[in-house]
Write a protein that holds these residues in place. Structure first.
Motif, mmCIF file in Angstrom:
data_model
loop_
_atom_site.group_PDB
_atom_site.id
_atom_site.type_symbol
_atom_site.label_atom_id
_atom_site.label_comp_id
_atom_site.label_asym_id
_atom_site.label_seq_id
_atom_site.Cartn_x
_atom_site.Cartn_y
_atom_site.Cartn_z
ATOM 1 N N ASP A 261 4.270 -0.407 7.793
ATOM 2 C CA ASP A 261 4.443 -0.982 6.433
ATOM 3 C C ASP A 261 4.213 0.384 5.555
ATOM 4 O O ASP A 261 4.870 0.406 4.603
ATOM 5 C CB ASP A 261 3.413 -2.088 6.053
ATOM 6 N N MET B 286 0.726 -1.125 0.074
ATOM 7 C CA MET B 286 0.092 -0.046 -0.036
ATOM 8 C C MET B 286 0.638 1.287 -0.054
ATOM 9 O O MET B 286 1.883 1.243 0.852
ATOM 10 C CB MET B 286 -0.843 0.029 1.346
ATOM 11 N N LYS C 158 -13.143 -3.716 1.181
ATOM 12 C CA LYS C 158 -12.502 -4.226 -0.058
ATOM 13 C C LYS C 158 -13.430 -4.823 -0.920
ATOM 14 O O LYS C 158 -14.622 -5.731 -0.572
ATOM 15 C CB LYS C 158 -11.373 -5.201 0.359
ATOM 16 N N MET D 19 -8.763 -11.355 1.048
ATOM 17 C CA MET D 19 -9.190 -10.341 2.074
ATOM 18 C C MET D 19 -10.720 -10.367 2.129
ATOM 19 O O MET D 19 -11.004 -9.856 0.959
ATOM 20 C CB MET D 19 -8.274 -9.066 1.923
ATOM 21 N N ASP E 240 10.079 -2.655 3.448
ATOM 22 C CA ASP E 240 9.351 -3.872 4.281
ATOM 23 C C ASP E 240 9.879 -5.186 3.552
ATOM 24 O O ASP E 240 9.977 -5.583 2.230
ATOM 25 C CB ASP E 240 7.944 -4.122 4.238
ATOM 26 N N ALA F 274 -7.036 -7.169 8.554
ATOM 27 C CA ALA F 274 -5.653 -6.852 8.005
ATOM 28 C C ALA F 274 -4.999 -5.843 8.728
ATOM 29 O O ALA F 274 -5.459 -4.831 8.946
ATOM 30 C CB ALA F 274 -5.716 -6.620 6.541
ATOM 31 N N HIS F 275 -3.755 -6.068 9.175
ATOM 32 C CA HIS F 275 -2.934 -4.844 9.899
ATOM 33 C C HIS F 275 -1.665 -5.243 9.519
ATOM 34 O O HIS F 275 -0.647 -5.079 10.330
ATOM 35 C CB HIS F 275 -3.312 -5.004 11.117
ATOM 36 N N GLY F 276 -1.157 -5.566 8.466
ATOM 37 C CA GLY F 276 0.160 -5.820 8.126
ATOM 38 C C GLY F 276 0.696 -7.246 8.403
ATOM 39 O O GLY F 276 0.288 -7.670 9.206
ATOM 40 N N GLY F 277 1.528 -7.592 7.161
ATOM 41 C CA GLY F 277 2.107 -9.025 7.491
ATOM 42 C C GLY F 277 1.075 -10.171 7.351
ATOM 43 O O GLY F 277 1.071 -10.997 7.533
ATOM 44 N N THR F 278 -0.013 -9.702 6.246
ATOM 45 C CA THR F 278 -0.827 -10.790 5.934
ATOM 46 C C THR F 278 -0.511 -12.017 5.241
ATOM 47 O O THR F 278 -0.758 -13.218 5.444
ATOM 48 C CB THR F 278 -2.362 -10.222 5.370
ATOM 49 N N ARG F 279 0.469 -11.696 4.254
ATOM 50 C CA ARG F 279 0.973 -12.853 3.711
ATOM 51 C C ARG F 279 1.824 -13.837 4.472
ATOM 52 O O ARG F 279 1.918 -15.020 4.290
ATOM 53 C CB ARG F 279 1.865 -12.412 2.446
ATOM 54 N N GLU G 19 0.650 -2.687 9.972
ATOM 55 C CA GLU G 19 0.533 -1.700 8.808
ATOM 56 C C GLU G 19 0.793 -0.355 8.739
ATOM 57 O O GLU G 19 1.332 0.131 7.650
ATOM 58 C CB GLU G 19 -1.110 -1.675 8.732
ATOM 59 N N ARG H 109 -3.406 -8.204 -6.413
ATOM 60 C CA ARG H 109 -2.680 -8.334 -5.429
ATOM 61 C C ARG H 109 -2.909 -9.872 -4.881
ATOM 62 O O ARG H 109 -1.958 -10.483 -4.310
ATOM 63 C CB ARG H 109 -2.697 -7.294 -4.260
ATOM 64 N N THR I 200 -10.465 -4.873 5.780
ATOM 65 C CA THR I 200 -9.924 -3.453 5.638
ATOM 66 C C THR I 200 -10.516 -2.465 6.171
ATOM 67 O O THR I 200 -11.703 -2.225 6.329
ATOM 68 C CB THR I 200 -9.341 -3.302 4.247
HETATM 69 P P1 ADP Z 1 1.153 -7.919 3.875
HETATM 70 O O1 ADP Z 1 -0.272 -8.005 4.176
HETATM 71 O O2 ADP Z 1 1.662 -9.196 3.330
HETATM 72 O O3 ADP Z 1 2.016 -7.111 4.572
HETATM 73 P P2 ADP Z 1 1.002 -5.748 1.882
HETATM 74 O O4 ADP Z 1 2.588 -5.367 2.086
HETATM 75 O O5 ADP Z 1 0.658 -5.781 0.273
HETATM 76 O O6 ADP Z 1 0.937 -7.071 2.095
HETATM 77 O O7 ADP Z 1 0.033 -5.037 2.601
HETATM 78 C C1 ADP Z 1 0.348 -4.334 3.706
HETATM 79 C C2 ADP Z 1 -0.934 -4.268 4.547
HETATM 80 O O8 ADP Z 1 -1.450 -2.951 3.993
HETATM 81 C C3 ADP Z 1 -1.948 -5.124 4.649
HETATM 82 O O9 ADP Z 1 -1.676 -6.138 5.684
HETATM 83 C C4 ADP Z 1 -3.239 -4.559 5.128
HETATM 84 O O10 ADP Z 1 -3.002 -3.951 6.536
HETATM 85 C C5 ADP Z 1 -2.909 -3.260 4.012
HETATM 86 N N1 ADP Z 1 -3.808 -3.592 2.867
HETATM 87 C C6 ADP Z 1 -3.230 -4.264 1.805
HETATM 88 N N2 ADP Z 1 -4.035 -4.159 0.744
HETATM 89 C C7 ADP Z 1 -5.182 -3.462 1.138
HETATM 90 C C8 ADP Z 1 -6.574 -3.128 0.588
HETATM 91 N N3 ADP Z 1 -6.947 -3.459 -0.536
HETATM 92 N N4 ADP Z 1 -7.079 -2.204 1.224
HETATM 93 C C9 ADP Z 1 -6.988 -1.795 2.544
HETATM 94 N N5 ADP Z 1 -5.774 -2.215 2.979
HETATM 95 C C10 ADP Z 1 -4.890 -2.948 2.541
#
Ligand code: ADP
Length: 244
Positions: free
Chosen positions: A180, A1, A90, A81, A186, A132-137, A177, A97, A86
């Motif tokens: 990030d 993001m 979403k 997601m 990151d 989702a709050h960062g690091g979802t993968r 997040e 992505r 989010t």
């Molecule tokens: P990861 O989740 O693996 O860290 P990213 O670096 O792409 O992957 O995303 C970082 C964070 O940004 C996500 O964990 C989430 O909190 C937020 N994010 C990602 N995509 C979206 C989206 N489409 N809408 C809102 N927040 C998002």
């Protein structure tokens, strides 16, 4: 993001991060396996406010049949997601992505699975980001690995993951997040700690060679801790079943 709004201060005078953690501190982590009755294997993993659910089906006969391989099982992975995961709703339509992350997560898990034991079958992995709050993968890889083990699928090792980052010039573990969004870099990493093998490594932003080495070392130490938690949660569940 991408970054939005004014950048907050990410490291305070005492060296603490925006959520009070020290640079090498993980968020509070919770893990539970076997949370879904209808899946062959499942796991719920929480890294702070990042909540991820993984479900595994298989090995099972594949439909359509032409997608199978004569020498091994095919692993399919779908990362999504949820609309409410989010800040802003979403769209439920799969984004580029999500398609990319499905592939990255599958490739992080594939080396761990003994696919050669199950020719002409598929193993399906579903990863749903609940919050989702960062690091979802990396939470997704950690949860899916537990779900594979919970499904009784033979593995060489568990896979655990965590993202490190650079915020206000400091290398930090398990970025959230905000870090990030406003940080300088990151780097998500996943590995099979028992075998010392990295299965996922991405870098978004710029790190010097020294920062890269520090970040990777920090990620591997975090992964080792997450791996111990994974083993503990599996042991707890299966020790209870043995007793019953
Ligand atoms: P990861 O989740 O693996 O860290 P990213 O670096 O792409 O992957 O995303 C970082 C964070 O940004 C996500 O964990 C989430 O909190 C937020 N994010 C990602 N995509 C979206 C989206 N489409 N809408 C809102 N927040 C998002």
């Amino acid at each position: 993001m991408g970054a939005v709004g004014e950048k907050p201060r990410l490291i305070d005078e005492s060296g603490r991060r925006i959520d009070g953690r020290r640079p090498d501190e993980l968020r509070p982590i919770e893990m539970e396996v076997g949370v879904l009755k209808n899946a062959d294997g499942s796991a719920l993993v929480k890294f702070g406010d990042t909540w991820v659910l993984a479900a595994v089906y298989g090995p099972r006969e594949a439909v359509p049949k032409h997608m199978t391989l004569p020498e091994r099982a095919v692993i399919r992975c779908r990362y999504r997601m949820l609309s409410f995961s989010t800040h802003e709703r979403k769209s439920p339509a799969p984004s580029r992505r999500e398609v990319e992350l499905s592939k990255v997560i599958r490739e992080a898990l594939e080396p761990a699975v003994l696919t050669e034991l199950y020719p002409r079958t598929t193993i399906d992995i579903f990863i749903e980001v609940l919050n989702a709050h960062g690091g979802t993968r990396t939470a997704g890889v950690t949860a899916a690995s537990l779900a594979l083990a919970d499904a009784g699928i033979p593995m060489r090792d568990l896979v655990a993951g965590v993202a490190v980052g650079k915020v206000d010039g400091v290398i930090v573990l398990d970025i959230n997040e905000i870090e990030d969004m406003y940080g300088e870099a990151d780097m998500p990493v996943a590995a099979m700690p028992g075998l010392g093998r990295i299965t996922l490594l991405q870098l978004n932003g710029v790190l010097s060679p020294n920062e890269f080495r520090t970040g990777l070392k920090m990620a591997m130490e975090g992964i080792r801790r997450i791996y111990e938690m994974q083993k503990k949660v599996l042991r707890q569940k299966y020790a209870v079943i043995e007793e019953e």
